[in-house]
Design an enzyme around this catalytic site. Structure first.
Site, PDB file in Angstrom:
ATOM      1  N   HIS A  99     -16.879  29.591 159.416  1.00  0.00           N
ATOM      2  CA  HIS A  99     -16.628  28.759 160.607  1.00  0.00           C
ATOM      3  C   HIS A  99     -17.542  27.532 160.642  1.00  0.00           C
ATOM      4  O   HIS A  99     -18.010  27.115 161.703  1.00  0.00           O
ATOM      5  CB  HIS A  99     -16.798  29.574 161.895  1.00  0.00           C
ATOM      6  CG  HIS A  99     -15.800  30.685 162.030  1.00  0.00           C
ATOM      7  ND1 HIS A  99     -14.557  30.514 162.602  1.00  0.00           N
ATOM      8  CD2 HIS A  99     -15.848  31.980 161.645  1.00  0.00           C
ATOM      9  CE1 HIS A  99     -13.884  31.664 162.564  1.00  0.00           C
ATOM     10  NE2 HIS A  99     -14.643  32.567 161.986  1.00  0.00           N
TER      11      HIS A  99
ATOM     12  N   ASN B 162     -10.451  34.667 167.457  1.00  0.00           N
ATOM     13  CA  ASN B 162      -9.691  33.826 166.532  1.00  0.00           C
ATOM     14  C   ASN B 162      -8.372  33.418 167.186  1.00  0.00           C
ATOM     15  O   ASN B 162      -8.043  33.878 168.281  1.00  0.00           O
ATOM     16  CB  ASN B 162      -9.387  34.595 165.242  1.00  0.00           C
ATOM     17  CG  ASN B 162     -10.550  34.591 164.268  1.00  0.00           C
ATOM     18  OD1 ASN B 162     -11.341  33.655 164.227  1.00  0.00           O
ATOM     19  ND2 ASN B 162     -10.656  35.642 163.490  1.00  0.00           N
TER      20      ASN B 162
END
Ligand code: NDP
Length: 504
Positions: free
Chosen positions: A55, A128
């Site tokens: 990420h 997510n």
């Protein structure tokens, strides 16, 4: 004449020579004593902090969560305690596998991380844009992520590594199908749903526990790039999603998400056909309908990207009273790994960085450490119990006890009998959820991605993965096999004897 600010060193000393270095003669060597030159170069050399191992590329904004519906019978969490109540939030969206400068439209899951600054401390929900994940045991996370990063020899992304891992880990199939659908290339962060993904628990005022899943439905509507559009955008504007979010908020077009939950009782969980704590499975809506909770609106861009987005640190460990964990093994692993990652990346006092700081009371006996910048609790006692301060653990925050199903410690196989239905939900997804257009794009995207598999194990990997698609749905398997020009006779040899989808 308007008054100007004097240029100073980091220690506040005004100085004049910012562009020219002290030298012996106009064309001679530089003199060591020009410490301004050293300060500029030395600080510049230290501008980068370790990027997130996953990420790394992300975008963030502040906003508000507003309660619209009463869920107090399930949770005593104060942020939900009355309709109309508002809580400030910070959200960060991201791609997963790429580096800090990678393109925003890569095919990848998108991170959907939220920090709620509640009066009972910061609640981080770190999800997510998919309700599921590739693996269900955290011990496999480093192996999995290595396959999504760069080949250690070529330093290139490797479809062979990715599909080798997926084909050897059939539990990944459900998420692979989400990833390969057009929802794997969202048009922007504003146009995708978010999911807490894990199962969490709600604790109510009577100390009763319910299991809960969190959903965040985009009010902007789902909008995706096709594969070709996403690839084109990588070249045209690699920062597309960042630009889209900042621009929308700057012009007052504030993105919103409807916050919903699914609730399961402890008794339902004991007998449900799928393990409710398995991160590769969803809870079907018809069995566990979505309930409205509230709405999130993002309405404030950060002033400084590094300070507020790059240094933002979210941890699933941070739950507030009324919200707690579950035995979801991936969640259990993340409870440890996220704060650990922040201590490495930002230091042990990362929670003092303004974007991470709880705006309400923080009272404890943690002291010192690298970059302690908040006064370190001054002259207050640094031990507990003591006879001087008034800090007391509050009984109101006691948690209910938790009766476990088993007290036998063992290395249980994540895919043992009863846990090994990797195919029913992907099959339903393909047959019942995807439109004909979605199906066509899914097949094309998979075929395009698998065509990139190279090397001596190419056929073995392709055949093994094809078997998983066949097990989910014969039509899906056929379409992909045809797209790849697979040799159906050799495929038969790789098809495991038990090739029917396991039905429960
Ligand atoms: P439902 O028919 O009640 O719901 C289908 C879900 O799929 C909706 O949330 C819908 O989201 C979502 N969806 C629609 N198109 C796509 C797509 N192209 N990619 C990803 N998601 C999409 O089904 P069930 O709850 O019974 O679940 C059936 C299957 O749907 C599951 O096996 C799972 O694969 C998938 N799914 C289920 C979710 C859940 O939490 N139950 C969540 C997401 C997907 P929307 O219409 O809002 O866009």
């Amino acid at each position: 004449m308007s008054e100007h600010k004097k240029l100073t060193t980091a220690s506040g000393i005004p100085y004049y020579y910012h562009e020219d270095t002290l030298s012996a003669g106009p064309r001679g060597p530089l003199l060591l004593q020009d410490f301004i030159l050293h300060e500029k170069m030395a600080h510049f050399n230290r501008e980068r902090i370790p990027e997130r191992v996953v990420h790394a590329k992300g975008s963030g904004a502040y906003g508000t969560f507003t309660v619209t519906n009463d869920i107090t019978k399930y949770t005593r969490a104060k942020l939900f305690n009355r309709a109309g109540k508002q809580t400030r939030v910070f959200m960060r969206f991201s791609t997963v596998g790429g580096e800090r400068g990678s393109a925003d439209t890569e095919r990848d899951p998108r991170g959907f991380a939220m920090k709620f600054y509640t009066e009972d401390g910061n609640w981080d929900l770190v999800g997510n844009n998919t309700p599921i994940f590739f693996i269900k045991d955290p011990k496999k996370f480093d192996d999995f992520i290595h396959t999504q990063k760069r080949d250690p020899h070529t330093h290139c992304k490797s479809p062979a590594m990715m599909w080798d891992f997926w084909s050897l880990n059939p539990e990944s199939l459900h998420q692979v199908m989400f990833l390969m659908s057009d929802r794997g290339t969202p048009y922007s962060y504003r146009h995708m749903h978010g999911f807490g993904s894990h199962t969490f628990s709600f604790i109510n005022a009577d100390n009763k526990r319910h299991w809960v899943k969190f959903h965040f439905k985009t009010a902007q509507g789902i909008k995706n790039f096709t594969n070709d559009e996403a690839v084109k955008m990588k070249g045209e504007d690699p920062d597309w999603a960042q630009r889209d979010l900042v621009t929308a908020i700057a012009k007052g077009d504030f993105p919103k998400w409807y916050v919903k939950v699914q609730i399961m009782t402890e008794d339902q969980a004991k007998i449900y056909k799928w393990n409710p704590f398995d991160l590769t499975k969803v809870w079907p809506h018809k069995d566990f309908p979505l309930m409205d909770v509230g709405v999130i609106e993002l309405n404030e861009n950060p002033q400084n990207y590094f300070a507020e987005v790059e240094q933002a640190a979210f941890a699933p460990a941070h739950v507030v009273d009324g919200i707690s964990y579950s035995p979801d093994k991936m969640l259990q692993g993340r409870i440890l790994s996220y704060p650990d990652a922040h201590r490495y990346r930002l230091g042990s006092n990362y929670e003092q960085i303004p974007v991470n700081r709880c705006p309400f009371a923080v009272n404890n006996y943690q002291r010192d450490g690298m970059m302690r910048v908040d006064g370190n609790s001054g002259s207050a006692p640094n031990y507990f119990p003591n006879s001087f301060d008034s800090i007391k653990p509050d009984e109101g925050y006691k948690q209910p006890s938790w009766v476990l199903d088993s007290n036998v410690a063992d290395w249980y196989s994540r895919n043992a009998e009863g846990e090994n239905d990797h195919y029913t939900q992907p099959g339903i997804f393909y047959r019942e959820v995807l439109s004909d257009y979605d199906k066509k794009n899914l097949v094309n995207n998979i075929v395009g991605a698998m065509k990139g598999i190279e090397g001596p194990k190419r056929d073995e990997i392709i055949n093994r993965q094809l078997c998983h698609f066949f097990r989910a749905d014969i039509g899906l398997g056929m379409a992909i096999a045809q797209g790849l020009g697979a040799d159906m006779s050799s495929l038969q040899q790789h098809m495991p004897a038990k090739h029917e989808a396991v039905t429960i």
